[in-house]
Every structure is written in C-alpha cells, then in structure tokens.
Design a protein around this motif. Structure first.
Motif, PDB file in Angstrom:
ATOM      1  N   ARG A 180       0.861  -1.181   0.000  1.00  0.00           N
ATOM      2  CA  ARG A 180       0.000   0.000   0.000  1.00  0.00           C
ATOM      3  C   ARG A 180       0.896   1.230   0.000  1.00  0.00           C
ATOM      4  O   ARG A 180       1.741   1.383   0.893  1.00  0.00           O
ATOM      5  CB  ARG A 180      -0.918   0.017   1.222  1.00  0.00           C
ATOM      6  CG  ARG A 180      -1.891   1.200   1.218  1.00  0.00           C
ATOM      7  CD  ARG A 180      -2.961   1.042   2.274  1.00  0.00           C
ATOM      8  NE  ARG A 180      -2.403   0.995   3.616  1.00  0.00           N
ATOM      9  CZ  ARG A 180      -3.135   0.814   4.711  1.00  0.00           C
ATOM     10  NH1 ARG A 180      -4.436   0.612   4.602  1.00  0.00           N
ATOM     11  NH2 ARG A 180      -2.568   0.801   5.902  1.00  0.00           N
ATOM     12  N   ILE A 181       0.716   2.091  -0.988  1.00  0.00           N
ATOM     13  CA  ILE A 181       1.562   3.273  -1.136  1.00  0.00           C
ATOM     14  C   ILE A 181       0.810   4.519  -0.678  1.00  0.00           C
ATOM     15  O   ILE A 181      -0.317   4.771  -1.110  1.00  0.00           O
ATOM     16  CB  ILE A 181       2.010   3.464  -2.594  1.00  0.00           C
ATOM     17  CG1 ILE A 181       2.899   2.290  -3.041  1.00  0.00           C
ATOM     18  CG2 ILE A 181       2.768   4.778  -2.762  1.00  0.00           C
ATOM     19  CD1 ILE A 181       3.253   2.328  -4.515  1.00  0.00           C
ATOM     20  N   ALA A 182       1.439   5.280   0.195  1.00  0.00           N
ATOM     21  CA  ALA A 182       0.952   6.615   0.559  1.00  0.00           C
ATOM     22  C   ALA A 182       1.881   7.620  -0.116  1.00  0.00           C
ATOM     23  O   ALA A 182       3.100   7.534   0.023  1.00  0.00           O
ATOM     24  CB  ALA A 182       0.972   6.793   2.070  1.00  0.00           C
ATOM     25  N   TRP A 183       1.301   8.551  -0.843  1.00  0.00           N
ATOM     26  CA  TRP A 183       2.095   9.505  -1.612  1.00  0.00           C
ATOM     27  C   TRP A 183       2.335  10.785  -0.819  1.00  0.00           C
ATOM     28  O   TRP A 183       1.443  11.281  -0.133  1.00  0.00           O
ATOM     29  CB  TRP A 183       1.407   9.825  -2.933  1.00  0.00           C
ATOM     30  CG  TRP A 183       1.341   8.638  -3.845  1.00  0.00           C
ATOM     31  CD1 TRP A 183       0.286   7.791  -4.029  1.00  0.00           C
ATOM     32  CD2 TRP A 183       2.397   8.152  -4.675  1.00  0.00           C
ATOM     33  NE1 TRP A 183       0.616   6.795  -4.929  1.00  0.00           N
ATOM     34  CE2 TRP A 183       1.905   6.996  -5.346  1.00  0.00           C
ATOM     35  CE3 TRP A 183       3.704   8.569  -4.917  1.00  0.00           C
ATOM     36  CZ2 TRP A 183       2.676   6.267  -6.237  1.00  0.00           C
ATOM     37  CZ3 TRP A 183       4.479   7.843  -5.814  1.00  0.00           C
ATOM     38  CH2 TRP A 183       3.964   6.716  -6.460  1.00  0.00           C
ATOM     39  N   SER A 184       3.548  11.308  -0.941  1.00  0.00           N
ATOM     40  CA  SER A 184       3.918  12.551  -0.267  1.00  0.00           C
ATOM     41  C   SER A 184       4.400  13.550  -1.314  1.00  0.00           C
ATOM     42  O   SER A 184       5.599  13.673  -1.577  1.00  0.00           O
ATOM     43  CB  SER A 184       5.032  12.290   0.765  1.00  0.00           C
ATOM     44  OG  SER A 184       5.393  13.488   1.432  1.00  0.00           O
ATOM     45  N   PRO A 185       3.471  14.269  -1.941  1.00  0.00           N
ATOM     46  CA  PRO A 185       3.861  15.215  -2.997  1.00  0.00           C
ATOM     47  C   PRO A 185       4.538  16.452  -2.436  1.00  0.00           C
ATOM     48  O   PRO A 185       4.218  16.909  -1.335  1.00  0.00           O
ATOM     49  CB  PRO A 185       2.526  15.562  -3.654  1.00  0.00           C
ATOM     50  CG  PRO A 185       1.499  15.324  -2.583  1.00  0.00           C
ATOM     51  CD  PRO A 185       2.014  14.196  -1.759  1.00  0.00           C
ATOM     52  N   GLU A 186       5.480  16.991  -3.201  1.00  0.00           N
ATOM     53  CA  GLU A 186       6.179  18.210  -2.842  1.00  0.00           C
ATOM     54  C   GLU A 186       6.023  19.210  -3.982  1.00  0.00           C
ATOM     55  O   GLU A 186       6.176  18.848  -5.142  1.00  0.00           O
ATOM     56  CB  GLU A 186       7.658  17.913  -2.590  1.00  0.00           C
ATOM     57  CG  GLU A 186       7.882  16.901  -1.472  1.00  0.00           C
ATOM     58  CD  GLU A 186       9.329  16.415  -1.385  1.00  0.00           C
ATOM     59  OE1 GLU A 186      10.191  17.028  -2.043  1.00  0.00           O
ATOM     60  OE2 GLU A 186       9.581  15.425  -0.670  1.00  0.00           O
ATOM     61  N   ARG A 187       5.738  20.450  -3.646  1.00  0.00           N
ATOM     62  CA  ARG A 187       5.573  21.471  -4.680  1.00  0.00           C
ATOM     63  C   ARG A 187       6.865  21.664  -5.459  1.00  0.00           C
ATOM     64  O   ARG A 187       6.850  21.882  -6.663  1.00  0.00           O
ATOM     65  CB  ARG A 187       5.119  22.785  -4.038  1.00  0.00           C
ATOM     66  CG  ARG A 187       3.672  22.766  -3.567  1.00  0.00           C
ATOM     67  CD  ARG A 187       3.314  24.026  -2.818  1.00  0.00           C
ATOM     68  NE  ARG A 187       4.028  24.109  -1.542  1.00  0.00           N
ATOM     69  CZ  ARG A 187       3.863  25.100  -0.667  1.00  0.00           C
ATOM     70  NH1 ARG A 187       3.039  26.099  -0.947  1.00  0.00           N
ATOM     71  NH2 ARG A 187       4.526  25.103   0.472  1.00  0.00           N
ATOM     72  N   SER A 188       7.980  21.603  -4.760  1.00  0.00           N
ATOM     73  CA  SER A 188       9.305  21.552  -5.383  1.00  0.00           C
ATOM     74  C   SER A 188      10.148  20.666  -4.485  1.00  0.00           C
ATOM     75  O   SER A 188       9.877  20.542  -3.279  1.00  0.00           O
ATOM     76  CB  SER A 188       9.919  22.954  -5.513  1.00  0.00           C
ATOM     77  OG  SER A 188      10.042  23.561  -4.246  1.00  0.00           O
ATOM     78  N   ALA A 189      11.154  20.038  -5.053  1.00  0.00           N
ATOM     79  CA  ALA A 189      11.934  19.063  -4.302  1.00  0.00           C
ATOM     80  C   ALA A 189      12.510  19.671  -3.025  1.00  0.00           C
ATOM     81  O   ALA A 189      13.100  20.756  -3.044  1.00  0.00           O
ATOM     82  CB  ALA A 189      13.051  18.509  -5.181  1.00  0.00           C
ATOM     83  N   LEU A 190      12.351  18.958  -1.917  1.00  0.00           N
ATOM     84  CA  LEU A 190      12.752  19.455  -0.604  1.00  0.00           C
ATOM     85  C   LEU A 190      14.092  18.895  -0.137  1.00  0.00           C
ATOM     86  O   LEU A 190      14.427  19.034   1.044  1.00  0.00           O
ATOM     87  CB  LEU A 190      11.664  19.115   0.429  1.00  0.00           C
ATOM     88  CG  LEU A 190      10.303  19.766   0.207  1.00  0.00           C
ATOM     89  CD1 LEU A 190       9.270  19.215   1.183  1.00  0.00           C
ATOM     90  CD2 LEU A 190      10.415  21.283   0.346  1.00  0.00           C
ATOM     91  N   GLU A 191      14.852  18.264  -1.037  1.00  0.00           N
ATOM     92  CA  GLU A 191      16.094  17.586  -0.665  1.00  0.00           C
ATOM     93  C   GLU A 191      15.749  16.374   0.214  1.00  0.00           C
ATOM     94  O   GLU A 191      14.597  16.157   0.584  1.00  0.00           O
ATOM     95  CB  GLU A 191      17.075  18.519   0.043  1.00  0.00           C
ATOM     96  CG  GLU A 191      17.473  19.748  -0.751  1.00  0.00           C
ATOM     97  CD  GLU A 191      18.466  19.432  -1.870  1.00  0.00           C
ATOM     98  OE1 GLU A 191      18.902  18.274  -1.990  1.00  0.00           O
ATOM     99  OE2 GLU A 191      18.813  20.374  -2.623  1.00  0.00           O
ATOM    100  N   THR A 192      16.771  15.606   0.563  1.00  0.00           N
ATOM    101  CA  THR A 192      16.520  14.340   1.261  1.00  0.00           C
ATOM    102  C   THR A 192      15.884  14.527   2.629  1.00  0.00           C
ATOM    103  O   THR A 192      14.818  13.983   2.921  1.00  0.00           O
ATOM    104  CB  THR A 192      17.836  13.559   1.405  1.00  0.00           C
ATOM    105  OG1 THR A 192      18.405  13.358   0.110  1.00  0.00           O
ATOM    106  CG2 THR A 192      17.578  12.199   2.033  1.00  0.00           C
ATOM    107  N   ALA A 193      16.531  15.313   3.492  1.00  0.00           N
ATOM    108  CA  ALA A 193      16.001  15.491   4.848  1.00  0.00           C
ATOM    109  C   ALA A 193      14.669  16.232   4.832  1.00  0.00           C
ATOM    110  O   ALA A 193      13.745  15.892   5.582  1.00  0.00           O
ATOM    111  CB  ALA A 193      17.009  16.229   5.716  1.00  0.00           C
ATOM    112  N   GLY A 194      14.547  17.243   3.976  1.00  0.00           N
ATOM    113  CA  GLY A 194      13.293  17.979   3.888  1.00  0.00           C
ATOM    114  C   GLY A 194      12.153  17.105   3.418  1.00  0.00           C
ATOM    115  O   GLY A 194      11.011  17.238   3.899  1.00  0.00           O
ATOM    116  N   GLY A 195      12.433  16.212   2.477  1.00  0.00           N
ATOM    117  CA  GLY A 195      11.403  15.300   1.993  1.00  0.00           C
ATOM    118  C   GLY A 195      10.946  14.343   3.071  1.00  0.00           C
ATOM    119  O   GLY A 195       9.744  14.040   3.202  1.00  0.00           O
TER     120      GLY A 195
END
Length: 226
Positions: free
Chosen positions: A70-85
């Motif tokens: 089961r996949i939960a998606w975490s969209p980002e308006r612009s890439a947040l880098e690794t830790a930010g994501g």
C-alpha cells in the motif's frame, strides 16, 4: 520510504519526460526493484515522495496493490532535498523508526536486516543506522568512517560511501521546519558528533544510477544474469 522527488539533471534527456525512478534496468523500473524487495522483506506500507513529474509516478504505481503493498504519496511542490522530503512525510511515516531508500540506486541489500536495525535504534540510543558501500570510481573520497564499534564518524580513515539506504528515528528530523529544503548530511554529521549514528558495510551489489551510462551498464549486467 522511497525517495523519488529528485529532478535527475545528470540523467537528461532521459528524465525530461520520465521520473528518474521509473527509468528501467533489467526490464523493470528502478523503483519497482525496491518495491518488490521491500515487500519480500515484510514491508507492506510504503511512503513515496515526488516532485518532478510526480503524476507519472502515481499513474505507474497507483496505490501499490498491483505490487502487494500500500503506497501513501507525499507530494512536494518543489523538491525538498533528502532530509526535507523525509520531514515533510513524517505524518505518514508515524512515530516509530523507519527505513528509507533512495529511488535512484540499485542494491541487493537485506531489507529485513535493515528493518531489524530500525527496530533497535531506540534501545541503542541511536538516531540512524546507515548502510555503507565501497567507494565507487566517481566518489573515491567516500563519506564517513565506520569505527570498530559500529559507530559512524564524520572524520577518520578509511572512509566508505553512504549507499542511500538507512534506518532513521523520526527524532532526527524533529527540529526541521516543514516544507523547507534541507539536506541529510548535516543532520547525520551532527548526530555522529554525539555518537548517535550506527553503520554497516554492505559488500553486495550497489549502483548509484546517476548517469545514462551507468543505467545502460546496469541494464546489461541484469540482462546477462537473466
């Protein structure tokens, strides 16, 4: 969690119309190799972030049911880098330690062992457990030193390369602001300075699929293995 939000600049023009984790090697997308191996290790709930061409990832993978997860998606308006994501996805990841894998690497690591490492982080007073690999030709200086007691150090020799696979306690990201780009390396080095990062040397297959040439080479190797 599978990190899949990067733009993949070095992979252009392949990534102009296809998210990097959907590029294929051995007859299937890079991210599908991860999903299948995570499922085999007992992971049935996954979080995947995305930014660049994220809708293509969601279309290709859906809710994960076709892969037995089961996949939960975490969209980002612009890439947040690794830790930010990762920080942005904490509400989906929960309060317990979790495993993270970069979507643009290929690795035959034992995800079950990494899951076990995640489960013992709190008891060991650690914030992270990283898999390290031998330094590839394109990164000869390495990243961190693995001490004999299993602790990782920001300084020291010899050095190994961080594979992009690790287990983390959510407390590592607690001080980060949400929706703000942040790199993982500074957080890890700060935690290493207080002895709170463990490591393990993975000696199996690992490829940083960072260029079209490396992708083509991996595809040839997987084809030969059948």
């Amino acid at each position: 969690m599978i990190l899949a939000a990067g733009r993949g600049e070095r992979m252009r023009p392949l990534t102009d119309h296809t998210p990097k984790p959907l590029l294929e090697a051995g007859g299937k997308p890079l991210i599908v190799w991860h999903i299948e191996r995570l499922r085999e290790a007992g992971f049935t709930e996954l979080v995947i972030n995305h930014a660049h061409l994220g809708h293509r990832l969601e279309t290709a993978l859906g809710d994960g049911s076709a892969f037995g997860v089961r996949i939960a998606w975490s969209p980002e308006r612009s890439a947040l880098e690794t830790a930010g994501g990762i920080r942005h996805a904490l509400t989906l990841l929960g309060d317990a330690p979790f495993v993270v894998v970069n979507g643009d690497v290929f690795c035959d690591a034992d995800f079950a062992a990494l899951r076990a490492a995640a489960a013992t982080l709190h008891a060991k007073g650690s914030l992270a457990h990283l898999l390290l690999v031998d330094n590839p030709a394109h990164h000869p200086a390495g990243d961190f030193h693995l001490a004999v007691d299993g602790r990782l150090c920001a300084a020291g020799m010899p050095r190994l390369t961080f594979s992009g696979l690790g287990a983390y306690h959510p407390a590592l990201f607690a001080e980060l602001a949400d929706d703000v780009p942040a790199k993982l390396a500074p957080l890890l080095r700060e935690a290493m300075n207080t002895g709170k990062v463990l490591g393990q040397h993975h000696r199996g297959c690992w490829v940083d699929v960072g260029t079209p040439e490396r992708l083509a080479e991996l595809d040839r190797e997987l084809a030969q293995k059948g």
